[in-house]
Design a protein around this motif. Structure first.
Motif, PDB file in Angstrom:
ATOM      1  N   THR A   8       0.841  -1.162   0.098  1.00 49.76           N
ATOM      2  CA  THR A   8       0.081  -0.011   0.077  1.00 49.76           C
ATOM      3  C   THR A   8       0.926   1.212   0.103  1.00 49.76           C
ATOM      4  N   VAL A  66       1.160  -8.308   3.449  1.00 48.08           N
ATOM      5  CA  VAL A  66       1.112  -6.847   3.093  1.00 48.08           C
ATOM      6  C   VAL A  66       2.082  -6.019   3.730  1.00 48.08           C
ATOM      7  N   HIS A  68       2.223  -2.256   4.510  1.00 53.91           N
ATOM      8  CA  HIS A  68       1.327  -1.354   4.549  1.00 53.91           C
ATOM      9  C   HIS A  68       2.165   0.124   4.918  1.00 53.91           C
ATOM     10  N   ASN A  91      -4.927   2.381   9.140  1.00 54.97           N
ATOM     11  CA  ASN A  91      -4.208   1.341   9.863  1.00 54.97           C
ATOM     12  C   ASN A  91      -5.254   0.228  10.417  1.00 54.97           C
ATOM     13  N   VAL A  94      -6.800  -1.707   7.491  1.00 53.99           N
ATOM     14  CA  VAL A  94      -5.679  -2.658   7.022  1.00 53.99           C
ATOM     15  C   VAL A  94      -5.298  -3.893   7.830  1.00 53.99           C
ATOM     16  N   TRP A 108       4.430  -2.787   8.365  1.00 51.68           N
ATOM     17  CA  TRP A 108       3.847  -1.781   8.092  1.00 51.68           C
ATOM     18  C   TRP A 108       4.750  -0.523   8.679  1.00 51.68           C
TER      19      TRP A 108
END
Length: 283
Positions: A8, A66, A68, A91, A94, A108
């Motif tokens: 992302t 992921v 992020h 946040n 996700v 992340w």
């Protein structure tokens, strides 16, 4: 089997280099952002607004993990309330969507700001490490501190590893040419203890966080091995923060944002320095 990773914030500075890093290491990448990138990433991003939970769920379909990176990236860009509310919403969406999809891992972007930046109040010691957390001094930093708490609980509920990367100031080759401007006045760059991270090393940290053994939720400082200054780190610290104790020898130009835990847990060893591109004698 090739891992399929959602990135992302793929159009942003960290996102662009992370997409390329993962592609170069054989990953399949699903890139997403609210806007299209200004350059070719090797994959075409899917436009999505992650403040909408349905869209967050959709972009995480059929991926293994992921990375992020989508957030308002700093204080002062939007109003404090907008910064906090949008970052927290993205946040949470996700993290929750990742848990619902039973992904293998969530990596992340947290932030060095959780440690006390911009250090208008001196740090308690240096080099600052993970134990200096949490000291948020802006709603941006507070959004990251609160998100680390959320990550910890969702990791516990879901048994999915969450790795937060407390990135220092992410910079690239063009930025290094301006470093000599900082050298005459150490106060001008004190706000993050003269730290930075090369964008290529930031991308490497994202990849390593996908690959390293992990469980639960943990966050690590991600910074370059040196500072932005052309003078010894201990000298600069003593000049600007004379009451702050240097708890160990950091070497001549060593970082004052400790990366020991990232090295031990993730295998993170920075590969790039501004000193490879700018002559320190050019001040």
């Amino acid at each position: 089997m090739t891992k399929r990773i959602c990135v992302t914030g793929a159009s942003g500075r960290a996102g662009r280099v992370t997409v390329r890093e993962l592609l170069a290491h054989g990953y399949q990448v699903v890139a997403t952002d609210r806007v299209m990138p200004a350059e070719d990433l090797g994959v075409r991003p899917l436009l999505a607004d992650l403040t909408d939970y349905g869209q967050a769920t959709e972009v995480l379909q059929d991926v293994d993990a992921v990375v992020h990176l989508a957030n308002i990236p700093a204080p002062g860009i939007h109003t404090p309330a907008t910064t906090f509310n949008q970052n927290m919403t993205m946040n949470f969406n996700v993290f929750t969507a990742a848990a619902q999809a039973n992904l293998e891992r969530v990596v992340w972007a947290s932030s060095e700001t959780t440690l006390g930046l911009p250090f208008d109040e001196p740090p308690r010691y240096a080099p600052v490490d993970e134990d200096h957390y949490p000291v948020p001094t802006s709603t941006y930093a507070l959004s990251k501190v609160a998100s680390e708490t959320v990550a910890g609980h969702i990791a516990e509920w879901s048994q999915i590893p969450f790795i937060g990367l407390r990135f220092s100031n992410i910079l690239g080759l063009d930025d290094y040419q301006r470093f000599p401007e900082h050298w005459p006045d150490a106060v001008a760059r004190r706000w993050n203890l003269w730290g930075y991270i090369d964008e290529r090393d930031a991308a490497m940290a994202c990849r390593l966080a996908l690959e390293a053994p992990a469980k639960g939720s943990a966050s690590y400082i991600i910074a370059a091995a040196d500072t932005v200054m052309d003078r010894p780190s201990a000298e600069v610290l003593a000049e600007v923060y004379p009451g702050v104790t240097l708890t160990r020898d950091v070497g001549e130009f060593g970082t004052l944002l400790a990366i020991d835990r990232a090295r031990a847990a993730l295998g993170f060893t920075p590969q790039h320095s501004w000193r490879d591109h700018v002559d320190p004698r050019s001040s």
